[in-house]
Write an enzyme that holds these catalytic residues in place. Structure first.
Site, PDB file in Angstrom:
ATOM      1  N   GLY A   2     -32.000 -15.781 121.265  1.00 19.32           N
ATOM      2  CA  GLY A   2     -30.779 -16.136 120.534  1.00 19.32           C
ATOM      3  C   GLY A   2     -30.230 -14.920 119.807  1.00 19.32           C
ATOM      4  O   GLY A   2     -30.995 -14.110 119.295  1.00 19.32           O
TER       5      GLY A   2
ATOM      6  N   ARG B  48     -31.979 -15.840 127.669  1.00 13.07           N
ATOM      7  CA  ARG B  48     -33.344 -16.323 127.449  1.00 13.07           C
ATOM      8  C   ARG B  48     -34.157 -16.195 128.732  1.00 13.07           C
ATOM      9  O   ARG B  48     -34.972 -17.025 129.055  1.00 13.07           O
ATOM     10  CB  ARG B  48     -33.325 -17.766 126.941  1.00 13.07           C
ATOM     11  CG  ARG B  48     -32.734 -17.916 125.541  1.00 13.07           C
ATOM     12  CD  ARG B  48     -33.131 -19.224 124.907  1.00 13.07           C
ATOM     13  NE  ARG B  48     -32.487 -19.435 123.625  1.00 13.07           N
ATOM     14  CZ  ARG B  48     -32.916 -18.952 122.463  1.00 13.07           C
ATOM     15  NH1 ARG B  48     -34.002 -18.208 122.437  1.00 13.07           N
ATOM     16  NH2 ARG B  48     -32.278 -19.219 121.350  1.00 13.07           N
TER      17      ARG B  48
ATOM     18  N   ASP C 120     -40.191 -14.027 119.245  1.00 19.30           N
ATOM     19  CA  ASP C 120     -41.524 -14.163 119.824  1.00 19.30           C
ATOM     20  C   ASP C 120     -41.502 -14.151 121.355  1.00 19.30           C
ATOM     21  O   ASP C 120     -42.363 -13.529 121.981  1.00 19.30           O
ATOM     22  CB  ASP C 120     -42.162 -15.460 119.305  1.00 19.30           C
ATOM     23  CG  ASP C 120     -43.644 -15.484 119.567  1.00 19.30           C
ATOM     24  OD1 ASP C 120     -44.333 -14.562 119.092  1.00 19.30           O
ATOM     25  OD2 ASP C 120     -44.120 -16.390 120.275  1.00 19.30           O
TER      26      ASP C 120
ATOM     27  N   THR D 211     -34.984 -12.612 114.428  1.00 18.34           N
ATOM     28  CA  THR D 211     -34.759 -14.049 114.600  1.00 18.34           C
ATOM     29  C   THR D 211     -34.284 -14.624 113.280  1.00 18.34           C
ATOM     30  O   THR D 211     -34.848 -14.291 112.231  1.00 18.34           O
ATOM     31  CB  THR D 211     -35.996 -14.844 115.056  1.00 18.34           C
ATOM     32  OG1 THR D 211     -35.737 -16.241 114.876  1.00 18.34           O
ATOM     33  CG2 THR D 211     -37.267 -14.506 114.301  1.00 18.34           C
TER      34      THR D 211
ATOM     35  N   ASP E 212     -34.848 -17.454 112.472  1.00 20.33           N
ATOM     36  CA  ASP E 212     -35.868 -18.433 112.069  1.00 20.33           C
ATOM     37  C   ASP E 212     -36.911 -17.838 111.115  1.00 20.33           C
ATOM     38  O   ASP E 212     -37.603 -18.587 110.420  1.00 20.33           O
ATOM     39  CB  ASP E 212     -36.586 -18.987 113.301  1.00 20.33           C
ATOM     40  CG  ASP E 212     -35.643 -19.657 114.282  1.00 20.33           C
ATOM     41  OD1 ASP E 212     -34.516 -19.999 113.874  1.00 20.33           O
ATOM     42  OD2 ASP E 212     -36.020 -19.835 115.456  1.00 20.33           O
TER      43      ASP E 212
ATOM     44  N   ASP F 260     -39.767 -16.644 111.729  1.00 18.57           N
ATOM     45  CA  ASP F 260     -41.080 -17.231 111.994  1.00 18.57           C
ATOM     46  C   ASP F 260     -42.070 -16.262 112.644  1.00 18.57           C
ATOM     47  O   ASP F 260     -43.077 -16.681 113.204  1.00 18.57           O
ATOM     48  CB  ASP F 260     -40.919 -18.492 112.874  1.00 18.57           C
ATOM     49  CG  ASP F 260     -40.218 -18.196 114.197  1.00 18.57           C
ATOM     50  OD1 ASP F 260     -39.818 -17.034 114.416  1.00 18.57           O
ATOM     51  OD2 ASP F 260     -40.074 -19.128 115.004  1.00 18.57           O
TER      52      ASP F 260
ATOM     53  N   ARG G  94     -21.358 -39.818  98.250  1.00 20.64           N
ATOM     54  CA  ARG G  94     -22.078 -40.032  99.498  1.00 20.64           C
ATOM     55  C   ARG G  94     -23.380 -39.242  99.540  1.00 20.64           C
ATOM     56  O   ARG G  94     -23.551 -38.262  98.819  1.00 20.64           O
ATOM     57  CB  ARG G  94     -21.239 -39.493 100.673  1.00 20.64           C
ATOM     58  CG  ARG G  94     -20.148 -40.395 101.118  1.00 20.64           C
ATOM     59  CD  ARG G  94     -19.323 -39.683 102.188  1.00 20.64           C
ATOM     60  NE  ARG G  94     -18.289 -40.575 102.684  1.00 20.64           N
ATOM     61  CZ  ARG G  94     -17.212 -40.187 103.331  1.00 20.64           C
ATOM     62  NH1 ARG G  94     -17.010 -38.894 103.551  1.00 20.64           N
ATOM     63  NH2 ARG G  94     -16.329 -41.053 103.756  1.00 20.64           N
TER      64      ARG G  94
ATOM     65  N   MET H  23     -31.113 -24.963 111.430  1.00 24.20           N
ATOM     66  CA  MET H  23     -31.941 -24.392 112.507  1.00 24.20           C
ATOM     67  C   MET H  23     -33.296 -23.925 111.977  1.00 24.20           C
ATOM     68  O   MET H  23     -33.600 -24.065 110.793  1.00 24.20           O
ATOM     69  CB  MET H  23     -31.209 -23.230 113.167  1.00 24.20           C
ATOM     70  CG  MET H  23     -30.158 -23.658 114.165  1.00 24.20           C
ATOM     71  SD  MET H  23     -29.470 -22.208 115.001  1.00 24.20           S
ATOM     72  CE  MET H  23     -28.531 -22.994 116.296  1.00 24.20           C
TER      73      MET H  23
ATOM     74  N   ARG I 178     -36.179 -23.925 114.375  1.00 23.88           N
ATOM     75  CA  ARG I 178     -37.173 -24.388 115.339  1.00 23.88           C
ATOM     76  C   ARG I 178     -38.374 -25.030 114.636  1.00 23.88           C
ATOM     77  O   ARG I 178     -38.183 -25.961 113.916  1.00 23.88           O
ATOM     78  CB  ARG I 178     -37.606 -23.238 116.242  1.00 23.88           C
ATOM     79  CG  ARG I 178     -37.695 -23.719 117.665  1.00 23.88           C
ATOM     80  CD  ARG I 178     -37.809 -22.626 118.659  1.00 23.88           C
ATOM     81  NE  ARG I 178     -36.765 -22.716 119.665  1.00 23.88           N
ATOM     82  CZ  ARG I 178     -36.438 -21.766 120.478  1.00 23.88           C
ATOM     83  NH1 ARG I 178     -37.022 -20.592 120.395  1.00 23.88           N
ATOM     84  NH2 ARG I 178     -35.505 -21.950 121.379  1.00 23.88           N
TER      85      ARG I 178
ATOM     86  N   GLU J  78     -34.341 -28.649 111.633  1.00 26.54           N
ATOM     87  CA  GLU J  78     -34.277 -29.313 112.950  1.00 26.54           C
ATOM     88  C   GLU J  78     -35.659 -29.648 113.503  1.00 26.54           C
ATOM     89  O   GLU J  78     -35.802 -30.543 114.335  1.00 26.54           O
ATOM     90  CB  GLU J  78     -33.519 -28.429 113.953  1.00 26.54           C
ATOM     91  CG  GLU J  78     -34.194 -27.084 114.217  1.00 26.54           C
ATOM     92  CD  GLU J  78     -33.452 -26.200 115.209  1.00 26.54           C
ATOM     93  OE1 GLU J  78     -32.368 -26.574 115.672  1.00 26.54           O
ATOM     94  OE2 GLU J  78     -33.979 -25.108 115.508  1.00 26.54           O
TER      95      GLU J  78
ATOM     96  N   ARG K 260     -23.577 -39.614 105.546  1.00 28.38           N
ATOM     97  CA  ARG K 260     -22.999 -38.862 106.651  1.00 28.38           C
ATOM     98  C   ARG K 260     -23.980 -37.758 107.031  1.00 28.38           C
ATOM     99  O   ARG K 260     -24.788 -37.330 106.210  1.00 28.38           O
ATOM    100  CB  ARG K 260     -21.684 -38.183 106.232  1.00 28.38           C
ATOM    101  CG  ARG K 260     -20.588 -39.142 105.829  1.00 28.38           C
ATOM    102  CD  ARG K 260     -20.007 -39.851 107.044  1.00 28.38           C
ATOM    103  NE  ARG K 260     -18.817 -40.600 106.711  1.00 28.38           N
ATOM    104  CZ  ARG K 260     -18.794 -41.838 106.235  1.00 28.38           C
ATOM    105  NH1 ARG K 260     -19.931 -42.488 105.981  1.00 28.38           N
ATOM    106  NH2 ARG K 260     -17.642 -42.446 105.978  1.00 28.38           N
TER     107      ARG K 260
ATOM    108  N   GLN L 235     -24.651 -20.854 112.019  1.00 26.95           N
ATOM    109  CA  GLN L 235     -25.738 -20.167 111.312  1.00 26.95           C
ATOM    110  C   GLN L 235     -26.134 -18.848 111.959  1.00 26.95           C
ATOM    111  O   GLN L 235     -26.788 -18.018 111.346  1.00 26.95           O
ATOM    112  CB  GLN L 235     -26.987 -21.067 111.265  1.00 26.95           C
ATOM    113  CG  GLN L 235     -26.777 -22.341 110.488  1.00 26.95           C
ATOM    114  CD  GLN L 235     -27.860 -23.363 110.776  1.00 26.95           C
ATOM    115  OE1 GLN L 235     -28.816 -23.468 110.031  1.00 26.95           O
ATOM    116  NE2 GLN L 235     -27.710 -24.115 111.848  1.00 26.95           N
TER     117      GLN L 235
HETATM  118  O1  F6P Z   1     -34.429 -19.099 117.519  1.00 28.71           O
HETATM  119  C1  F6P Z   1     -33.148 -19.133 117.026  1.00 28.71           C
HETATM  120  C2  F6P Z   1     -32.525 -20.459 117.281  1.00 28.71           C
HETATM  121  O2  F6P Z   1     -31.228 -20.361 116.755  1.00 28.71           O
HETATM  122  C3  F6P Z   1     -33.279 -21.669 116.739  1.00 28.71           C
HETATM  123  O3  F6P Z   1     -33.125 -21.809 115.353  1.00 28.71           O
HETATM  124  C4  F6P Z   1     -32.678 -22.756 117.578  1.00 28.71           C
HETATM  125  O4  F6P Z   1     -33.545 -23.872 117.675  1.00 28.71           O
HETATM  126  C5  F6P Z   1     -32.500 -22.099 118.905  1.00 28.71           C
HETATM  127  O5  F6P Z   1     -32.390 -20.721 118.655  1.00 28.71           O
HETATM  128  C6  F6P Z   1     -31.302 -22.548 119.689  1.00 28.71           C
HETATM  129  O6  F6P Z   1     -31.373 -21.991 120.948  1.00 28.71           O
HETATM  130  P1  F6P Z   1     -30.169 -21.887 121.974  1.00 28.71           P
HETATM  131  O7  F6P Z   1     -29.353 -20.704 121.569  1.00 28.71           O
HETATM  132  O8  F6P Z   1     -30.852 -21.626 123.275  1.00 28.71           O
HETATM  133  O9  F6P Z   1     -29.420 -23.160 121.940  1.00 28.71           O
END
Ligand code: F6P
Length: 348
Positions: A16, A77, A108, A130, A132, A134, A167, A174, A176, A227, A272, A280
Protein backbone atom coordinates in the site's frame (compact mmCIF):
# COMPACT_ATOMS: atom_id res chain seq x y z
CA UNK A 1 32.02 12.94 -1.35
CA UNK A 2 33.71 11.79 -4.54
CA UNK A 3 32.32 10.04 -7.61
CA UNK A 4 34.52 7.04 -7.10
CA UNK A 5 32.32 4.07 -8.01
CA UNK A 6 30.15 3.40 -11.02
CA UNK A 7 27.33 1.73 -9.18
CA UNK A 8 23.70 1.52 -10.17
CA UNK A 9 20.90 1.25 -7.63
CA UNK A 10 17.34 0.19 -8.37
CA UNK A 11 14.58 1.45 -6.13
CA UNK A 12 11.02 0.19 -5.82
CA UNK A 13 8.01 0.81 -3.61
CA UNK A 14 5.76 -2.14 -2.74
CA UNK A 15 2.47 -2.72 -0.93
CA UNK A 16 0.00 0.00 0.00
CA UNK A 17 1.26 3.49 -0.73
CA UNK A 18 1.72 6.04 2.04
CA UNK A 19 2.84 9.63 2.51
CA UNK A 20 6.62 9.88 2.82
CA UNK A 21 7.60 7.42 0.08
CA UNK A 22 8.59 10.22 -2.28
CA UNK A 23 10.78 11.74 0.41
CA UNK A 24 12.72 8.45 0.54
CA UNK A 25 13.00 8.38 -3.26
CA UNK A 26 14.23 11.97 -3.46
CA UNK A 27 16.74 11.33 -0.68
CA UNK A 28 18.04 8.19 -2.39
CA UNK A 29 18.61 10.02 -5.67
CA UNK A 30 20.19 13.03 -3.93
CA UNK A 31 22.55 10.97 -1.81
CA UNK A 32 23.45 8.62 -4.65
CA UNK A 33 24.23 11.46 -7.04
CA UNK A 34 26.69 12.85 -4.51
CA UNK A 35 28.49 9.53 -4.60
CA UNK A 36 28.28 9.35 -8.39
CA UNK A 37 25.87 6.42 -8.14
CA UNK A 38 23.11 6.06 -10.71
CA UNK A 39 19.53 5.38 -9.58
CA UNK A 40 16.88 3.59 -11.58
CA UNK A 41 13.27 3.68 -10.49
CA UNK A 42 11.45 0.38 -10.89
CA UNK A 43 7.81 0.92 -11.75
CA UNK A 44 4.90 -0.57 -9.82
CA UNK A 45 6.88 -2.45 -7.19
CA UNK A 46 7.86 -6.06 -7.78
CA UNK A 47 5.47 -6.21 -10.74
CA UNK A 48 7.76 -3.83 -12.59
CA UNK A 49 10.84 -5.79 -11.53
CA UNK A 50 9.32 -8.96 -12.98
CA UNK A 51 8.68 -7.09 -16.21
CA UNK A 52 12.03 -5.21 -16.20
CA UNK A 53 10.21 -1.89 -16.26
CA UNK A 54 12.51 0.80 -14.95
CA UNK A 55 13.61 4.32 -15.73
CA UNK A 56 16.60 6.41 -14.73
CA UNK A 57 15.95 8.86 -11.91
CA UNK A 58 18.02 12.02 -12.08
CA UNK A 59 18.00 14.83 -9.56
CA UNK A 60 15.68 16.88 -11.75
CA UNK A 61 13.21 13.97 -11.87
CA UNK A 62 12.75 14.01 -8.10
CA UNK A 63 13.06 17.70 -7.28
CA UNK A 64 10.62 18.69 -4.50
CA UNK A 65 8.71 15.41 -4.57
CA UNK A 66 9.48 14.88 -0.85
CA UNK A 67 6.35 16.83 0.09
CA UNK A 68 4.00 14.96 -2.22
CA UNK A 69 2.00 11.94 -1.07
CA UNK A 70 1.93 8.56 -2.81
CA UNK A 71 4.85 7.24 -4.82
CA UNK A 72 6.04 8.56 -8.17
CA UNK A 73 7.13 5.00 -9.01
CA UNK A 74 3.74 3.39 -8.54
CA UNK A 75 3.23 0.32 -6.39
CA UNK A 76 1.66 -3.13 -6.40
CA UNK A 77 1.00 -6.05 -4.10
CA UNK A 78 2.87 -8.42 -6.42
CA UNK A 79 4.79 -11.18 -4.68
CA UNK A 80 7.91 -11.92 -6.76
CA UNK A 81 8.76 -15.07 -4.79
CA UNK A 82 5.59 -17.06 -5.42
CA UNK A 83 7.22 -19.35 -7.91
CA UNK A 84 10.71 -20.44 -8.84
CA UNK A 85 10.07 -19.08 -12.31
CA UNK A 86 9.36 -15.59 -10.93
CA UNK A 87 12.44 -15.67 -8.71
CA UNK A 88 14.55 -16.55 -11.74
CA UNK A 89 12.94 -13.75 -13.70
CA UNK A 90 13.86 -11.30 -10.93
CA UNK A 91 17.46 -12.56 -10.95
CA UNK A 92 17.62 -12.15 -14.73
CA UNK A 93 16.12 -8.68 -14.64
CA UNK A 94 18.45 -7.47 -11.89
CA UNK A 95 21.29 -8.50 -14.20
CA UNK A 96 19.62 -7.09 -17.29
CA UNK A 97 19.04 -3.72 -15.61
CA UNK A 98 22.63 -3.75 -14.36
CA UNK A 99 21.66 -3.23 -10.73
CA UNK A 100 24.43 -3.39 -8.13
CA UNK A 101 21.91 -2.88 -5.36
CA UNK A 102 18.15 -2.87 -4.93
CA UNK A 103 16.40 -0.68 -2.36
CA UNK A 104 12.95 -2.10 -1.58
CA UNK A 105 10.67 0.26 0.30
CA UNK A 106 7.69 -1.47 1.85
CA UNK A 107 5.98 -3.18 4.73
CA UNK A 108 6.22 -6.73 6.00
CA UNK A 109 5.21 -8.33 2.69
CA UNK A 110 7.64 -6.31 0.58
CA UNK A 111 10.49 -6.76 3.04
CA UNK A 112 9.69 -10.47 3.44
CA UNK A 113 10.01 -10.89 -0.32
CA UNK A 114 13.20 -8.79 -0.20
CA UNK A 115 14.65 -11.19 2.34
CA UNK A 116 13.86 -14.19 0.14
CA UNK A 117 15.39 -12.47 -2.88
CA UNK A 118 18.49 -11.63 -0.85
CA UNK A 119 18.83 -15.30 0.07
CA UNK A 120 18.79 -16.03 -3.66
CA UNK A 121 21.56 -13.56 -4.35
CA UNK A 122 19.81 -10.24 -5.00
CA UNK A 123 21.75 -7.42 -3.28
CA UNK A 124 18.90 -5.86 -1.31
CA UNK A 125 18.50 -3.13 1.27
CA UNK A 126 15.05 -2.60 2.81
CA UNK A 127 13.31 0.56 3.98
CA UNK A 128 10.26 0.03 6.23
CA UNK A 129 7.06 1.89 5.48
CA UNK A 130 3.44 1.35 6.46
CA UNK A 131 0.76 3.53 7.89
CA UNK A 132 -0.14 0.55 10.13
CA UNK A 133 3.11 0.95 12.15
CA UNK A 134 3.11 -2.78 12.76
CA UNK A 135 6.77 -3.52 12.01
CA UNK A 136 8.45 -4.23 15.31
CA UNK A 137 12.00 -3.57 14.16
CA UNK A 138 11.45 0.16 13.77
CA UNK A 139 10.10 2.58 16.33
CA UNK A 140 7.97 4.23 13.64
CA UNK A 141 7.43 3.47 10.00
CA UNK A 142 7.03 6.12 7.31
CA UNK A 143 3.45 7.22 6.77
CA UNK A 144 2.17 6.41 10.23
CA UNK A 145 2.18 9.90 11.72
CA UNK A 146 0.64 11.43 8.61
CA UNK A 147 -2.19 8.92 8.80
CA UNK A 148 -2.60 9.67 12.52
CA UNK A 149 -2.89 13.37 11.68
CA UNK A 150 -5.52 12.66 9.01
CA UNK A 151 -7.52 10.49 11.41
CA UNK A 152 -7.28 13.18 14.09
CA UNK A 153 -8.75 15.77 11.75
CA UNK A 154 -11.48 13.40 10.57
CA UNK A 155 -12.51 12.59 14.14
CA UNK A 156 -12.62 16.27 15.05
CA UNK A 157 -15.05 16.80 12.18
CA UNK A 158 -17.16 13.89 13.34
CA UNK A 159 -17.35 15.45 16.81
CA UNK A 160 -19.21 18.53 15.61
CA UNK A 161 -21.80 16.64 13.60
CA UNK A 162 -22.30 13.93 16.24
CA UNK A 163 -22.80 16.61 18.91
CA UNK A 164 -25.26 18.59 16.80
CA UNK A 165 -27.39 15.53 16.05
CA UNK A 166 -26.88 13.84 19.44
CA UNK A 167 -25.71 10.73 17.70
CA UNK A 168 -23.24 7.94 18.16
CA UNK A 169 -20.76 7.86 15.26
CA UNK A 170 -18.53 4.86 14.70
CA UNK A 171 -15.42 5.59 12.61
CA UNK A 172 -13.59 2.64 11.09
CA UNK A 173 -9.84 3.06 10.95
CA UNK A 174 -7.18 1.12 9.01
CA UNK A 175 -4.30 -0.78 10.56
CA UNK A 176 -4.97 -4.37 9.60
CA UNK A 177 -4.27 -6.63 12.62
CA UNK A 178 -2.75 -3.86 14.79
CA UNK A 179 -4.50 -1.04 16.63
CA UNK A 180 -1.84 1.67 16.40
CA UNK A 181 -3.72 3.95 14.02
CA UNK A 182 -7.00 3.68 15.93
CA UNK A 183 -5.27 4.19 19.27
CA UNK A 184 -3.09 7.16 18.35
CA UNK A 185 -5.58 8.75 15.95
CA UNK A 186 -8.42 8.14 18.39
CA UNK A 187 -6.44 9.63 21.24
CA UNK A 188 -5.38 12.75 19.34
CA UNK A 189 -8.89 13.11 17.87
CA UNK A 190 -10.63 12.75 21.24
CA UNK A 191 -12.61 9.56 20.51
CA UNK A 192 -14.68 8.64 23.56
CA UNK A 193 -14.22 4.94 22.94
CA UNK A 194 -11.28 3.40 21.11
CA UNK A 195 -11.55 -0.22 20.03
CA UNK A 196 -8.41 -2.07 18.98
CA UNK A 197 -7.81 -5.65 17.83
CA UNK A 198 -5.48 -6.35 20.75
CA UNK A 199 -8.34 -5.93 23.27
CA UNK A 200 -11.44 -8.16 22.91
CA UNK A 201 -14.53 -6.19 22.00
CA UNK A 202 -17.21 -5.98 24.71
CA UNK A 203 -20.32 -4.46 23.12
CA UNK A 204 -22.22 -4.31 26.44
CA UNK A 205 -19.45 -2.16 27.85
CA UNK A 206 -19.55 0.09 24.75
CA UNK A 207 -23.32 0.57 25.22
CA UNK A 208 -22.84 1.25 28.92
CA UNK A 209 -20.36 4.06 28.18
CA UNK A 210 -22.77 5.58 25.62
CA UNK A 211 -25.64 5.49 28.14
CA UNK A 212 -23.54 6.87 30.99
CA UNK A 213 -22.41 9.72 28.79
CA UNK A 214 -26.02 10.54 27.97
CA UNK A 215 -26.97 10.52 31.67
CA UNK A 216 -24.16 12.98 32.32
CA UNK A 217 -25.53 15.34 29.68
CA UNK A 218 -23.30 14.23 26.83
CA UNK A 219 -25.75 12.59 24.44
CA UNK A 220 -23.21 11.92 21.70
CA UNK A 221 -20.29 9.54 21.40
CA UNK A 222 -17.44 9.10 18.95
CA UNK A 223 -16.13 5.55 18.61
CA UNK A 224 -12.85 4.87 16.82
CA UNK A 225 -12.75 1.23 15.81
CA UNK A 226 -9.80 -0.48 14.16
CA UNK A 227 -10.69 -2.51 11.08
CA UNK A 228 -9.00 -5.55 12.66
CA UNK A 229 -11.35 -5.76 15.68
CA UNK A 230 -13.03 -9.15 15.73
CA UNK A 231 -16.77 -9.74 15.97
CA UNK A 232 -17.26 -11.16 19.49
CA UNK A 233 -19.88 -13.84 18.75
CA UNK A 234 -17.92 -15.47 15.96
CA UNK A 235 -14.38 -14.38 16.75
CA UNK A 236 -14.07 -13.50 13.09
CA UNK A 237 -12.79 -10.44 11.28
CA UNK A 238 -15.19 -8.28 9.31
CA UNK A 239 -14.13 -8.72 5.72
CA UNK A 240 -14.85 -6.36 2.82
CA UNK A 241 -13.42 -8.70 0.17
CA UNK A 242 -12.62 -12.34 0.92
CA UNK A 243 -10.38 -12.70 -2.10
CA UNK A 244 -6.76 -12.93 -0.98
CA UNK A 245 -3.91 -10.88 -2.37
CA UNK A 246 -0.62 -12.53 -3.38
CA UNK A 247 0.61 -12.38 0.19
CA UNK A 248 -2.52 -14.08 1.50
CA UNK A 249 -4.36 -11.08 2.95
CA UNK A 250 -8.10 -10.56 2.73
CA UNK A 251 -9.36 -6.96 2.60
CA UNK A 252 -10.71 -5.96 6.01
CA UNK A 253 -13.78 -3.79 6.43
CA UNK A 254 -17.25 -3.75 7.92
CA UNK A 255 -16.74 -3.73 11.68
CA UNK A 256 -18.09 -0.16 11.98
CA UNK A 257 -21.30 -1.09 10.17
CA UNK A 258 -21.66 -4.15 12.38
CA UNK A 259 -21.27 -1.99 15.49
CA UNK A 260 -23.70 0.60 14.16
CA UNK A 261 -26.39 -2.09 13.88
CA UNK A 262 -25.58 -3.70 17.23
CA UNK A 263 -25.49 -0.47 19.21
CA UNK A 264 -28.73 0.69 17.58
CA UNK A 265 -30.38 -2.63 18.39
CA UNK A 266 -29.20 -2.69 22.00
CA UNK A 267 -29.66 0.98 22.97
CA UNK A 268 -32.26 2.26 20.52
CA UNK A 269 -30.12 5.35 20.01
CA UNK A 270 -29.35 7.02 16.69
CA UNK A 271 -26.09 5.58 15.39
CA UNK A 272 -24.14 6.20 12.19
CA UNK A 273 -20.95 4.66 10.92
CA UNK A 274 -18.32 5.83 8.51
CA UNK A 275 -15.22 4.23 7.02
CA UNK A 276 -12.28 6.64 6.88
CA UNK A 277 -10.77 4.39 4.21
CA UNK A 278 -8.10 5.40 1.72
CA UNK A 279 -8.19 9.04 2.80
CA UNK A 280 -5.90 7.79 5.59
CA UNK A 281 -3.20 6.85 3.10
CA UNK A 282 -3.33 9.97 0.99
CA UNK A 283 -2.02 13.50 1.07
CA UNK A 284 1.16 15.32 1.85
CA UNK A 285 3.41 13.81 4.54
CA UNK A 286 3.71 15.56 7.90
CA UNK A 287 7.15 16.89 8.88
CA UNK A 288 8.03 13.75 10.84
CA UNK A 289 7.45 11.46 7.84
CA UNK A 290 9.35 13.76 5.49
CA UNK A 291 12.37 13.84 7.76
CA UNK A 292 12.23 10.13 8.58
CA UNK A 293 11.96 9.36 4.86
CA UNK A 294 14.96 11.52 4.01
CA UNK A 295 17.07 9.98 6.77
CA UNK A 296 16.16 6.42 5.80
CA UNK A 297 16.85 7.15 2.13
CA UNK A 298 20.32 8.50 2.92
CA UNK A 299 21.18 5.54 5.11
CA UNK A 300 19.92 3.01 2.57
CA UNK A 301 22.25 4.44 -0.09
CA UNK A 302 25.15 4.35 2.37
CA UNK A 303 24.53 0.65 2.94
CA UNK A 304 24.53 -0.06 -0.79
CA UNK A 305 27.76 1.92 -1.14
CA UNK A 306 29.30 -0.21 1.61
CA UNK A 307 27.80 -3.29 -0.08
CA UNK A 308 26.08 -4.16 3.14
CA UNK A 309 23.12 -6.11 1.80
CA UNK A 310 20.39 -8.13 3.52
CA UNK A 311 19.66 -5.29 5.92
CA UNK A 312 16.85 -2.80 6.45
CA UNK A 313 17.40 0.69 7.78
CA UNK A 314 15.22 1.45 10.79
CA UNK A 315 14.54 4.10 13.41
CA UNK A 316 15.71 3.19 16.91
CA UNK A 317 15.19 6.04 19.33
CA UNK A 318 16.67 8.97 17.44
CA UNK A 319 19.13 6.92 15.38
CA UNK A 320 18.82 5.35 11.95
CA UNK A 321 20.47 1.94 12.13
CA UNK A 322 20.82 -1.17 9.95
CA UNK A 323 19.04 -4.32 11.12
CA UNK A 324 19.16 -7.70 9.36
CA UNK A 325 16.07 -8.32 7.22
CA UNK A 326 15.62 -11.58 9.14
CA UNK A 327 14.95 -9.58 12.28
CA UNK A 328 12.59 -7.18 10.54
CA UNK A 329 10.09 -9.47 8.82
CA UNK A 330 7.36 -11.60 10.34
CA UNK A 331 7.43 -9.73 13.64
CA UNK A 332 4.06 -8.03 13.84
CA UNK A 333 4.10 -5.30 16.46
CA UNK A 334 0.79 -4.98 18.26
CA UNK A 335 -0.38 -2.53 20.89
CA UNK A 336 0.94 -3.76 24.26
CA UNK A 337 -1.33 -4.09 27.28
CA UNK A 338 0.28 -1.19 29.13
CA UNK A 339 -1.17 1.17 26.53
CA UNK A 340 -4.74 -0.14 26.85
CA UNK A 341 -5.51 2.54 29.46
CA UNK A 342 -5.37 5.13 26.63
CA UNK A 343 -8.35 3.58 24.90
CA UNK A 344 -10.88 5.30 27.13
CA UNK A 345 -9.24 8.58 28.16
CA UNK A 346 -12.19 10.60 26.81
CA UNK A 347 -15.04 8.32 27.81
CA UNK A 348 -16.30 11.08 30.11
O1 F6P B 1 -1.24 -1.87 5.11
C1 F6P B 1 -1.81 -0.66 4.82
C2 F6P B 1 -3.27 -0.81 4.58
O2 F6P B 1 -3.73 0.49 4.27
C3 F6P B 1 -4.07 -1.44 5.71
O3 F6P B 1 -4.29 -0.55 6.77
C4 F6P B 1 -5.30 -1.87 4.96
O4 F6P B 1 -5.95 -2.94 5.62
C5 F6P B 1 -4.75 -2.31 3.64
O5 F6P B 1 -3.54 -1.61 3.46
C6 F6P B 1 -5.64 -2.06 2.46
O6 F6P B 1 -5.08 -2.67 1.36
P1 F6P B 1 -5.47 -2.37 -0.15
O7 F6P B 1 -4.73 -1.13 -0.55
O8 F6P B 1 -4.92 -3.55 -0.88
O9 F6P B 1 -6.93 -2.24 -0.24
Amino acid sequence: MEAEEALRIGVLTGGGDCPGLNAVIQAIVTRASRYGIEVWGIEDGYKGLLEARARPLRREDVRDIYAIGGTILGTSRKNPTKSEEDIRRVLDNVKKLGLDGLIAIGGDDTLGAARKLYERGVPVVGVPKTIDNDLSATDYSIGFWTAVQTITEALERLHTTAKSHKRVIVAEIMGRYAGWLALMGGLAGGAHIILIPEKPLDIDEVCRVIEEREKRGEPYTIIAVAEGVKIPETGELAVAAAERDEFGHVRLGGIAKFLEEEIKRRTGKPVRSTILGYIQRGGSPVAFDRILGIRLGFKAVDLVKERKFGYAVVLRGTEIVPVKLDEVVGQLRRVPEELFEYTDVFRG
